[in-house]
Design a protein around this motif. Sequence first.
Motif, PDB file in Angstrom:
ATOM      1  N   GLN A  11       4.012   8.867   0.563  1.00 26.88           N
ATOM      2  CA  GLN A  11       4.754   7.865   1.326  1.00 26.88           C
ATOM      3  C   GLN A  11       5.344   6.811   0.407  1.00 26.88           C
ATOM      4  O   GLN A  11       4.958   6.689  -0.756  1.00 26.88           O
ATOM      5  N   ARG A  47      -6.121   2.628  -7.333  1.00 28.97           N
ATOM      6  CA  ARG A  47      -6.288   3.759  -6.416  1.00 28.97           C
ATOM      7  C   ARG A  47      -7.646   3.657  -5.749  1.00 28.97           C
ATOM      8  O   ARG A  47      -8.681   3.610  -6.435  1.00 28.97           O
ATOM      9  N   ALA A  80      -5.809   5.064  -0.526  1.00 25.72           N
ATOM     10  CA  ALA A  80      -4.395   4.949  -0.900  1.00 25.72           C
ATOM     11  C   ALA A  80      -4.326   4.250  -2.253  1.00 25.72           C
ATOM     12  O   ALA A  80      -5.346   3.934  -2.860  1.00 25.72           O
ATOM     13  N   GLU A  81      -3.107   4.003  -2.701  1.00 31.49           N
ATOM     14  CA  GLU A  81      -2.925   3.196  -3.902  1.00 31.49           C
ATOM     15  C   GLU A  81      -2.367   1.835  -3.479  1.00 31.49           C
ATOM     16  O   GLU A  81      -1.459   1.761  -2.640  1.00 31.49           O
ATOM     17  N   TYR A  82      -2.900   0.798  -4.081  1.00 34.22           N
ATOM     18  CA  TYR A  82      -2.555  -0.568  -3.701  1.00 34.22           C
ATOM     19  C   TYR A  82      -1.894  -1.272  -4.880  1.00 34.22           C
ATOM     20  O   TYR A  82      -2.390  -1.220  -6.010  1.00 34.22           O
ATOM     21  N   VAL A 110       0.847  -1.183   0.000  1.00 35.20           N
ATOM     22  CA  VAL A 110       0.000   0.000   0.000  1.00 35.20           C
ATOM     23  C   VAL A 110       0.890   1.243   0.000  1.00 35.20           C
ATOM     24  O   VAL A 110       1.939   1.271   0.649  1.00 35.20           O
ATOM     25  N   GLN A 111       0.462   2.227  -0.780  1.00 39.31           N
ATOM     26  CA  GLN A 111       1.197   3.488  -0.854  1.00 39.31           C
ATOM     27  C   GLN A 111       0.247   4.620  -0.486  1.00 39.31           C
ATOM     28  O   GLN A 111      -0.648   4.962  -1.262  1.00 39.31           O
ATOM     29  N   SER A 112       0.449   5.190   0.674  1.00 35.91           N
ATOM     30  CA  SER A 112      -0.340   6.351   1.079  1.00 35.91           C
ATOM     31  C   SER A 112       0.263   7.593   0.428  1.00 35.91           C
ATOM     32  O   SER A 112       1.446   7.601   0.075  1.00 35.91           O
ATOM     33  N   PRO A 113      -0.530   8.640   0.260  1.00 37.43           N
ATOM     34  CA  PRO A 113      -0.033   9.849  -0.419  1.00 37.43           C
ATOM     35  C   PRO A 113       1.260  10.367   0.191  1.00 37.43           C
ATOM     36  O   PRO A 113       1.370  10.553   1.398  1.00 37.43           O
TER      37      PRO A 113
END
Lengths: 117, 117
Positions: A42, A112, A87-89, A37-40
């Motif tokens: 991060q 997203r 987030a983006e996965y 997972v990518q949080s904004p």
Amino acid sequence: AQSVTQPDIHITVSEGASLELRCNYSYGATPYLFWYVQSPGQGLQLLLKYFSGDTLVQGIKGFEAEFKRSQSSFNLRKPSVHWSDAAEYFCAVSTLRGSGGYNKLIFGAGTRLAVHP
Amino acid sequence: EAQVTQNPRYLITVTGKKLTVTCSQNMNHEYMSWYRQDPGLGLRQIYYSMNVEVTDKGDVPEGYKVSRKEKRNFPLILESPSPNQTSLYFCASASGLAGISGANVLTFGAGSRLTVL
């Protein structure tokens, strides 16, 4: 060639609703599978991984994923989504670079997730 | 705290002006790698290193150089940046050999957003 497909570019769900993010892979041998997972703003954080054994894998933040060999899938699920899950996965498959080598990660294009209050 | 540190986090430069993005990890990891992230393409591997003085090309190495003189550092060098190298770059590291512990799990830096005008 190895590849990972995430069919959904964007998904929007309401807070409290269930979530399923799809992932299909193409790989000739037994895969190692991951969800990140990518949080904004991060970097990528590992949610869960599958190496072998039980095909239902539990991860952090209440996420789980199920490996289905017959469908070449590794879908990510969560029973009740929180606003902080926006987030983006990324789904990824690991391929072995020769015996004793490090595995290379091949990533899908990402999904997203937006969460409505 | 165990982490991968990238600098700079944001950079705007012009075509042809050499730049270096630094990456440092404090976990004594043998394996380090650079990825670039572009919309709709997910993460693609640029270069990787299995240990000091051992580097190899990933899937998109053109226009990039790397070096691994010390175990903790793995800088990414753009000798003559071009606009198509505008992207979000991630450094990652991992420990453990695939044959012993299963697929190595990557720890990612927070990312470096590069714009080439």
